[in-house]
Design an enzyme around this catalytic site. Structure first.
Site, PDB file in Angstrom:
ATOM      1  N   CYS A  62       0.804  -1.270  -0.029  1.00 19.15           N
ATOM      2  CA  CYS A  62      -0.148   0.133  -0.088  1.00 19.15           C
ATOM      3  C   CYS A  62       0.932   1.052   0.052  1.00 19.15           C
ATOM      4  O   CYS A  62       1.459   1.668  -1.077  1.00 19.15           O
ATOM      5  CB  CYS A  62      -0.937  -0.032   1.131  1.00 19.15           C
ATOM      6  SG  CYS A  62      -2.066  -1.186   1.346  1.00 19.15           S
TER       7      CYS A  62
ATOM      8  N   ASP B  64      -9.931  -2.867  -6.598  1.00 19.98           N
ATOM      9  CA  ASP B  64      -9.096  -1.817  -6.176  1.00 19.98           C
ATOM     10  C   ASP B  64      -9.085  -0.631  -6.702  1.00 19.98           C
ATOM     11  O   ASP B  64      -8.573  -0.429  -7.539  1.00 19.98           O
ATOM     12  CB  ASP B  64      -7.510  -2.373  -6.206  1.00 19.98           C
ATOM     13  CG  ASP B  64      -6.482  -1.632  -5.286  1.00 19.98           C
ATOM     14  OD1 ASP B  64      -6.816  -0.433  -4.838  1.00 19.98           O
ATOM     15  OD2 ASP B  64      -5.422  -2.068  -5.119  1.00 19.98           O
TER      16      ASP B  64
ATOM     17  N   HIS C  53      -8.164  -4.516  -2.320  1.00 20.60           N
ATOM     18  CA  HIS C  53      -6.918  -3.677  -1.944  1.00 20.60           C
ATOM     19  C   HIS C  53      -6.843  -4.102  -0.338  1.00 20.60           C
ATOM     20  O   HIS C  53      -7.552  -4.079   0.443  1.00 20.60           O
ATOM     21  CB  HIS C  53      -7.243  -2.274  -1.775  1.00 20.60           C
ATOM     22  CG  HIS C  53      -6.139  -1.613  -1.525  1.00 20.60           C
ATOM     23  ND1 HIS C  53      -5.159  -0.996  -2.392  1.00 20.60           N
ATOM     24  CD2 HIS C  53      -5.703  -0.787  -0.152  1.00 20.60           C
ATOM     25  CE1 HIS C  53      -4.240  -0.227  -1.689  1.00 20.60           C
ATOM     26  NE2 HIS C  53      -4.465  -0.150  -0.373  1.00 20.60           N
TER      27      HIS C  53
END
Length: 224
Positions: A114, A160, A192
């Site tokens: 991330c 995502d 995600h």
């Protein structure tokens, strides 16, 4: 942007059970979690772990331990210094310097989940990081991707908003022009954050998380 900035999806997921077995140290004032292999250590190589927004979170520590179990000395700095983050902290490269000068590491692989993905890309330069991997990236730019000087592997989630279908395809075009080795694996049916914060009671999510980790290990083993 090659991936959108962090959003609400970056703060969701599941906490994983387990007791981390690494060591917590302070390096230049930064709390740092270090996983050390018990045996069969990869000679002169190590992994720099750049985390999601949860920092020194149990899930991240357990992943550090898994990289160590696969022979890689692994270093996870608290990018957020207990909650406060500055651009200078991210750009300073202190942890890379520590790994090379204090730990004697000659080759550094970096993982970014991330938030951490952008900095894997930025530091993928000669003399800094030798090989990179990131999962469900946020905040990366096409300029960062275009400037990489080493191999990069990416694990992507089908669902995502930060690394959408369009941004993923645009990233493929950018990476293809770099002349570097690259790889993007797409995992269906997951969101995600799956590579760090998956619901391990869901076999599909558990499998995807495990395979994303295997992707990183295989990439490092090959390029290091």
């Amino acid at each position: 942007m090659a991936s959108n900035p962090p959003s609400s999806c970056c703060a969701t997921g599941f906490k994983h059970e387990g007791t981390p077995v690494g060591e917590l140290k302070t390096i230049d004032g930064v709390n740092t979690y270090i996983g050390t292999p018990k045996g069969n250590q990869k000679a002169d190589t190590a992994v720099l772990f750049l985390s999601d927004i949860f920092g020194l979170f149990n899930n991240n520590k357990l992943l550090v331990d898994e990289f160590a179990n696969n022979g890689y000395l692994t270093v996870l700095p608290d990018l957020f210094r207990g909650g406060q983050l500055t651009t200078d902290d991210m750009e300073s490269g202190k942890t890379i310097k520590y790994m090379r000068e204090t730990l004697g590491v000659k080759k550094i692989a970096a993982v970014g989940y991330c938030f951490g993905a952008r900095y894997v890309t930025r530091f993928l330069k000669d003399g800094q990081i030798n090989v990179g991997y990131h999962a469900h990236p946020t905040g990366t730019t096409h300029e960062d991707l275009a400037a990489i000087e080493g191999p990069l592997s990416i694990s992507a989630a089908e669902i995502d908003q930060a690394f959408s279908v369009q941004l993923r395809h645009e990233s493929e075009i950018t990476l293809a022009k770099t002349g570097q080795a690259w790889q993007i694996n797409l995992f269906s049916g997951v969101k995600h954050g799956f590579a760090v914060r998956a619901d391990l009671s869901d076999p599909k999510q558990k499998w995807a998380k495990e395979q994303a980790f295997c992707q990183a290990i295989a990439w490092f083993n090959y390029h290091l």
